[in-house]
Design an enzyme around this catalytic site. Structure first.
Site, PDB file in Angstrom:
ATOM      1  N   LYS A 106     -56.336 -21.076 -23.274  1.00  0.00           N
ATOM      2  CA  LYS A 106     -56.012 -19.655 -23.424  1.00  0.00           C
ATOM      3  C   LYS A 106     -54.926 -19.315 -22.436  1.00  0.00           C
ATOM      4  CE  LYS A 106     -57.627 -16.048 -25.737  1.00  0.00           C
ATOM      5  NZ  LYS A 106     -58.337 -16.111 -27.031  1.00  0.00           N
TER       6      LYS A 106
HETATM    7  N1  GLU Z   1     -56.823 -15.698 -30.427  1.00  0.00           N
HETATM    8  C1  GLU Z   1     -57.659 -16.197 -31.474  1.00  0.00           C
HETATM    9  C2  GLU Z   1     -59.029 -16.555 -30.940  1.00  0.00           C
HETATM   10  O1  GLU Z   1     -59.446 -16.085 -29.916  1.00  0.00           O
HETATM   11  C3  GLU Z   1     -57.003 -17.314 -32.263  1.00  0.00           C
HETATM   12  C4  GLU Z   1     -56.598 -18.517 -31.477  1.00  0.00           C
HETATM   13  C5  GLU Z   1     -55.791 -19.511 -32.273  1.00  0.00           C
HETATM   14  O2  GLU Z   1     -55.533 -19.290 -33.438  1.00  0.00           O
HETATM   15  O3  GLU Z   1     -55.404 -20.518 -31.676  1.00  0.00           O
HETATM   16  O4  GLU Z   1     -59.770 -17.255 -31.574  1.00  0.00           O
END
Ligand code: GLU
Length: 409
Positions: A106
């Protein structure tokens, strides 16, 4: 004592419980408990008025046992390293629950995008990408949108990375605009996945969509899409909200006509706190972390909590819900539709061959149904909540890969 407001401690609390039930080997426990890498960068940006500002950015790569790291990037004044660490670990468990070949990561930049001009936002994004250039890539770590980031931000990231690589590398990020290597259905994917799970959950409630009252906190990409899709499926969406507050109608809201909550006419206004305590069948927190806590959980009157956001329920609230027989369908399962279509996008980019809407929807439906079934069976088999089952299943899968690969010395 676990600090209820710290998402990392919250995540660890759940991890420890699942690890204990799995009797996870103490060495593996240490490996999976810690991230692989935490990167902090300071981004100098020349603002439109000529001033230089510094923005702090993070990327945490939690685990790569099952494949490249995967996870979004959020822009918010509240971003902290502990929050990003929790969210990175959640991505590892989420990818494992839906069984896609990614680890978890993240990222975040401490900024308030509503106070930035479009050119400042572009500069922040490009500088962040440049600082992370050695750590991201289709085989290494693949960012995506999250809170306050969108297709445009992904297009800038893809372009910056490609300029350094001297050729176009679409698969470095997902959630790009369709036509620029993006996948059809990616924008709606998280809300679509929630809708698939809501339809599956009707079997537990023993109700038809028309008799099912839904309350949704958050009207952005996740909450707004879920509201529309659930409405189209016949569910009665009785309340929705954004950061400023919500609207309520006991017979159901005319969702397609509500583009912005603030503009909705002749409708009862409620606060976000009131919204979470409305009597309903399905409550979907689709905003941010820590919304259902020790402070309000005993007043929640939903039958099912379907987590659209990451980490909206604290572990204390979980315990209260268990006592009250409220079924929690956990984030790492419920909102996994987004990352699942991100995986489809990454596959399509590497293939150079793009799927039709229908194909994306069918494959996503299959993944969500199968994962829901897996978690439900696991929970029944081990007599645990869906949350604990999802963690156990995920940790078991990642531990298995880690054991097979061994520890490199
Ligand atoms: N931000 C989204 C999540 O928390 C998607 C992450 C992604 O597609 O890599 O799952």
């Amino acid at each position: 004592m676990v600090d209820e407001t710290n998402p990392f401690e919250e995540m660890m609390q759940r991890f420890d419980r699942a690890a204990e039930l799995l009797r996870l080997d103490s060495g593996l426990y240490k490996v999976l408990r810690n991230p692989t890498r935490e990167i902090t960068v300071y981004l100098p940006v020349i603002m439109d008025d000529g001033r230089i500002e510094i923005f702090k950015g993070f990327r945490v790569q939690h685990n790569i046992a099952r494949g490249p790291c995967k996870g979004g990037i959020r822009y918010s004044p509240d971003v902290t390293l502990d929050e990003i660490k929790a969210l990175a670990a959640w991505m590892t468990w989420k990818c494992a629950v839906v069984n896609i070949p990614f680890g978890g990561a993240k990222g975040g930049v401490v900024c308030d995008p509503s106070q930035l001009t479009i050119s400042e936002l572009e500069k922040v994004t490009r500088r962040y990408t440049a600082e992370m250039i050695d750590f991201i890539g289709p085989e290494k770590d693949v960012p995506a949108p999250d809170l306050n980031t969108d297709e445009q931000v992904m297009a800038w990231m893809m372009d910056t990375y490609s300029m350094h690589a001297r050729h176009t590398v679409t698969a470095v990020v997902t959630g790009k605009p369709v036509g620029l290597g993006g996948s059809r259905g990616r924008r709606e994917a998280t809300g679509f996945g929630l809708t698939v799970i809501a339809l599956e959950a009707l079997r537990i409630l023993n109700k038809a969509p028309e008799e099912t009252r839904v309350v949704i906190q958050g009207y952005g990409n996740v909450g707004g899409t879920a509201a529309l899709l659930l409405h189209q499926q016949g569910f009665k969406v009785v309340a929705v909200s954004d950061i400023h507050g919500g609207i309520y109608h006991r017979d159901g809201l005319a969702i397609p006509s509500i583009t912005r909550i603030a503009d909705a006419q002749k409708i009862d206004r409620i606060t976000n706190a009131e919204l979470l305590e409305l009597s309903c069948d399905i409550l979907i927190p689709a905003a941010t972390e820590n919304q259902l806590t020790s402070k309000n959980a005993d007043r929640v009157r939903a039958k099912i909590v379907l987590e659209g956001a990451n980490g909206p329920t604290t572990h204390v609230a979980d315990e209260i819900f268990e006592e009250k027989n409220i079924l929690v369908i956990p984030d790492i399962l419920a909102n996994a539709g987004g990352v699942t279509v991100s995986y489809f996008e990454w596959v399509q980019d590497r293939y150079g061959y793009f799927w039709k809407d229908q194909e994306v929807r069918e494959r996503l439906t299959e993944v969500m149904k199968m994962s829901f079934g897996d978690v439900l069976n696991y929970a029944q088999m081990h007599q645990v909540t869906l949350r604990t089952a999802a963690y156990m299943l995920a940790i078991d899968r990642v531990a298995h890969y880690t054991k097979l690969r061994g520890i490199y010395a």
